[in-house]
Design a protein around this motif. Structure first.
Motif, short mmCIF file in Angstrom:
data_model
loop_
_atom_site.label_atom_id
_atom_site.label_comp_id
_atom_site.label_asym_id
_atom_site.label_seq_id
_atom_site.Cartn_x
_atom_site.Cartn_y
_atom_site.Cartn_z
N VAL A 1 0.93 -1.16 -0.13
CA VAL A 1 -0.14 0.03 0.18
C VAL A 1 0.70 1.25 0.03
O VAL A 1 1.92 1.36 0.86
CB VAL A 1 -0.87 0.03 1.41
N LEU A 2 0.33 2.29 -0.89
CA LEU A 2 1.42 3.61 -1.01
C LEU A 2 0.82 4.28 -0.11
O LEU A 2 1.56 5.20 0.76
CB LEU A 2 1.17 3.96 -2.29
N SER A 3 -0.54 4.57 -0.05
CA SER A 3 -1.14 5.90 0.83
C SER A 3 -2.71 5.37 0.87
O SER A 3 -3.23 4.62 0.01
CB SER A 3 -1.09 7.08 0.09
N VAL A 4 -3.23 5.95 1.90
CA VAL A 4 -4.80 5.87 1.74
C VAL A 4 -5.41 7.37 2.29
O VAL A 4 -4.77 8.20 3.14
CB VAL A 4 -5.47 5.02 3.09
N GLY A 5 -6.46 7.90 1.44
CA GLY A 5 -6.81 9.23 1.61
C GLY A 5 -7.50 9.79 0.71
O GLY A 5 -8.10 8.94 -0.18
N ASN A 6 -7.94 11.08 0.63
CA ASN A 6 -8.71 11.70 -0.27
C ASN A 6 -7.89 12.35 -1.43
O ASN A 6 -6.79 12.60 -1.41
CB ASN A 6 -9.54 12.67 0.26
N ILE A 7 -8.51 12.13 -2.64
CA ILE A 7 -7.78 12.48 -3.81
C ILE A 7 -8.51 13.83 -4.59
O ILE A 7 -9.62 13.79 -4.94
CB ILE A 7 -7.54 11.50 -5.07
N PRO A 8 -8.19 15.08 -4.39
CA PRO A 8 -8.97 16.11 -4.92
C PRO A 8 -8.90 16.30 -6.00
O PRO A 8 -8.11 15.75 -7.04
CB PRO A 8 -8.13 17.40 -4.27
N VAL A 9 -9.74 17.07 -6.99
CA VAL A 9 -9.61 17.50 -8.20
C VAL A 9 -8.36 18.39 -8.62
O VAL A 9 -8.30 19.61 -8.33
CB VAL A 9 -11.05 17.91 -8.82
N ALA A 10 -7.51 17.61 -9.08
CA ALA A 10 -6.19 18.37 -9.40
C ALA A 10 -5.11 17.47 -10.22
O ALA A 10 -5.42 16.24 -10.25
CB ALA A 10 -5.61 18.85 -8.04
#
Length: 706
Positions: A484-493
């Motif tokens: 696993v690299l990361s867990v979280g939110n991905i904004p529009v960007a």
């Protein structure tokens, strides 16, 4: 009259009633070509005539007596060039716009209750809908425009009416509005009184306003009544803008994934399709490949294209030649939400990057015949595959670079046909793409793989609570690392950090091709190949005593061959006929050379770049017709020459292998070249080195200059 065609005509003209309110003009017309008007042929319109001269079309049309006091308009949806109209021998006028329908008011030229002679002079022909429509002369709708206002959640309506009646104050303009696809819902009525011949008002859309974009193409339908006249339009609530250099739709960042439509696909007819079904198929196909935008190079598409794009959620950018034509296009098609940008010919924001054309090897009878004549009858599919994989890789690199570049508003692909399927293409061209920032693709096993990963998110909103993961596999699909690299939110960007892949390579003991796969939420995957070579391949390669390595075919080398020896002829920069690589390189993966620790695909993947950058392609036309090089550059289809970068042959009593690849210079830092040199030498020492070709020294000498 076909029922579907009648209803299309009915909706286009916006008439309420009855079939006698329109007269369809499609069908058989008399025809004359050139300056003469000797009508000696018949054609069926809509359609075109294959000629470089102007064409005259003539038809006698009965106009009913009931139209005597009506305003009558001749409608030609898409003439192929300038039109000049004559009615009953009188010239009505000329129109030249290539982008919008030509419409002529011909009430004063017609004789109701009689047959009327209509003559149209045009360059090529007329396509799309053709007909006469009738409106009341006393009161009729001239023009109307719908402008979405997202700040108020209303539609701003501007209506221009006309007619012979002078006193029109206190006459009402009214209608209703409904969401398309929700016809079961009660429409919202609206109306207001006129205070002049042009009036504006805001129209309430309901308590909840549904916006239009590529992800949610929600449409409204508005009807408009005035006197006996009725018209209807669809529109979408959307706002397209630029803020601080960033394209936005409905105040959300957007990026262009576009393709140029230059009309070349319509060369058989000479004009674009006029039906919505064909355009729907075109847009849906591109949407499957992760595209959302089409730039029409040099022309404006017809009504059917905008209608199809509205429903699918596809953005369109027509071309126009000047400001007047831009105004006409906006008046005609401006209510379509898919009409996003309108520019003069060849103008384009520098923030939208136009990508180069990477063609693939074509398949046609002419090409197959050339290949057969040049001894390559079985190579068509192989060349198509190799050039197609090269196309995919080059577009993948260009698109991923664009998606990482904060200064770019998107990209435009040239008009082309992708070689790979939609699923594979969407791995690097879709609203959400994982991007691995490889510093290089060739490693020694003393290195560590350290690759930062980013996510590009061009969806309509933030992606919440997602898991970004990776795995590394070998050519047999065996997974050798992951996590696993990361867990979280991905904004529009763009450039959203998602972690870093770290993998030490010391466990790789032999030359190996590996693949890194990065996935968002376990579904959105992207993949990159890379290669690892052991440190012993970086050491000096010792030449076996029984192999003569040379760059010239001199007397000493010939003597080695006379005695049955082996010769490695390095002909870099020495090819007499230097035929450069054009459409990629096909690699005969099953050739025994590649058993000696040189991993390869059947096409020149990234690991071959170091070897092919400066290599020349030998023209092998003088060799026996059935001989093919195991490393075969693909020539242009216009010539289909048989090319090669490696030739092996029995010469005199010995064996010779000649290559134009540089496998001798800078080997301390050219890992792939060093490994190829090792593989060639090992192959030449083995029992597998059994050339099937026998040549005289002169044949070899004719391929090189020294």
């Amino acid at each position: 009259m076909k029922r579907s065609l009648f209803f299309a005509f009915y909706l286009l003209f916006g008439l309420t009633a009855l079939a006698h309110e329109t007269i369809e003009l499609t069908g058989e017309w008399e025809c004359s070509v050139g300056d003469s008007t000797q009508y000696n042929d018949f054609v069926v319109l809509p359609g075109s005539v294959s000629t470089n001269e102007k064409v005259w079309f003539r038809k006698n049309v009965y106009v009913p007596q009931t139209w005597e006091k009506q305003r009558i308009t001749l409608f030609l949806e898409r003439p192929l060039g300038e039109t000049t109209l004559y009615v009953n021998g009188q010239e009505v006028g000329r129109q030249s716009s290539p982008s919008i329908p030509h419409q002529y008011v011909i009430s004063d030229y017609l004789l109701p209750g009689q047959r009327n002679k209509i003559v149209i002079c045009v360059n090529k022909g007329i396509v799309g809908l053709m007909g006469l429509k009738a409106q009341s002369r006393r009161l009729y709708i001239d023009k109307w425009k719908i402008e979405p206002d997202l700040s108020t959640g209303q539609a701003h309506l501007t209506v221009k009416v006309d007619g012979t009646r002078r006193d029109i104050e206190n006459y009402a303009v009214y209608g209703d509005i409904r969401q398309v696809g929700h016809e079961d819902q009660v429409p919202i009525g609206w109306g207001f009184y006129l205070t002049g011949r042009q009036v504006s008002s805001d129209v309430f859309l309901g308590n909840e306003v549904f916006l239009w974009d590529a992800f949610r193409p929600r449409l409204y339908s508005m009807s408009l009544f005035f006197g006996d006249d009725y018209q209807e339009k669809t529109f979408g609530m959307r706002a397209f803008s630029v803020k601080d250099g960033q394209l936005q739709i409905n105040d959300c960042p957007m990026w262009v994934h576009g393709i140029v439509e230059d009309a070349s696909r319509f060369s058989e007819t000479g004009y674009p399709p006029m039906d919505e079904e064909t355009w729907t198929d075109i847009f849906k196909k591109y949407e499957e490949y992760g595209l959302n935008y089409m730039r029409f190079r040099g022309y404006c598409p017809p009504e059917a294209a905008f209608a199809a794009a509205d429903k699918i959620g596809f953005y369109l950018q027509p071309d126009s030649c000047d400001e007047e034509e831009m105004r006409q296009i906006m008046e005609t098609y401006g209510h379509h939400p898919s009409l996003m940008m309108l520019t003069p010919y060849n103008a384009l924001s520098q923030k939208i990057q136009e990508l180069g054309l990477w063609p693939t090897f074509p398949d046609s009878k002419e090409v197959r015949d050339r290949l057969r004549d040049n001894g390559m009858a079985q190579q068509t599919e192989l060349f198509m595959m190799a050039s197609g994989q090269q196309q995919r890789l080059r577009y993948k690199d260009e698109i991923e670079q664009n998606l990482r570049d904060k200064d770019k508003a998107g990209f435009l692909l040239p008009s082309f046909t992708p070689f790979v399927g939609a699923e594979e293409w969407r791995s690097f061209c879709s609203p959400v793409v994982t991007l691995a920032k490889f510093p290089k693709y060739v490693y020694a096993n003393t290195d560590s793989l350290i690759v930062p990963v980013e996510v590009y998110n061009a969806m309509y909103g933030e992606i919440q609570n997602v898991r970004n993961a990776f795995y590394i596999s070998d050519d047999s699909m065996k997974v050798i690392s992951g996590g696993v690299l990361s867990v979280g939110n991905i904004p529009v960007a763009k450039n959203v950090p998602a972690g870093t892949v770290r993998f030490p390579l010391e466990g790789i003991s032999k030359p190996t091709k590996l693949s890194l796969v990065v996935a968002v939420a376990g579904k959105l995957k992207n993949q990159w190949d890379f290669w690892v070579y052991p440190t012993d391949s970086v050491e000096t390669v010792k030449v076996p005593e029984n192999i003569c390595v040379t760059d010239t075919l001199n007397a000493q080398v010939l003597d080695v061959l006379k005695k049955g020896g082996k010769v490695l002829l390095q002909a870099k920069g020495s090819v007499r006929q230097n035929s450069r690589e054009a459409l990629g390189t096909y690699i005969e993966q099953s050739h025994p050379l590649f058993k000696y620790d040189f991993p390869t695909d059947t096409w020149a993947n990234r690991n071959w770049q170091e070897l092919l950058d400066e290599a020349q392609a030998m023209d092998l036309a003088a060799l026996p017709k059935d001989y093919l090089s195991p490393i075969q550059p693909i020539d242009q289809p216009q010539t289909c020459r048989k090319l090669g970068m490696l030739v092996e042959a029995n010469v005199l009593k010995g064996k010779l292998l000649m290559t134009t690849m540089d496998i001798s210079n800078g080997l301390e830092h050219r890992l792939v070249a060093r490994q190829m040199r090792k593989a060639i030498l090992a192959y030449m020492q083995s029992d597998d080195f059994k050339p099937v070709l026998t040549l005289q020294p002169e044949a070899i000498a004719n391929l090189i200059t020294k």
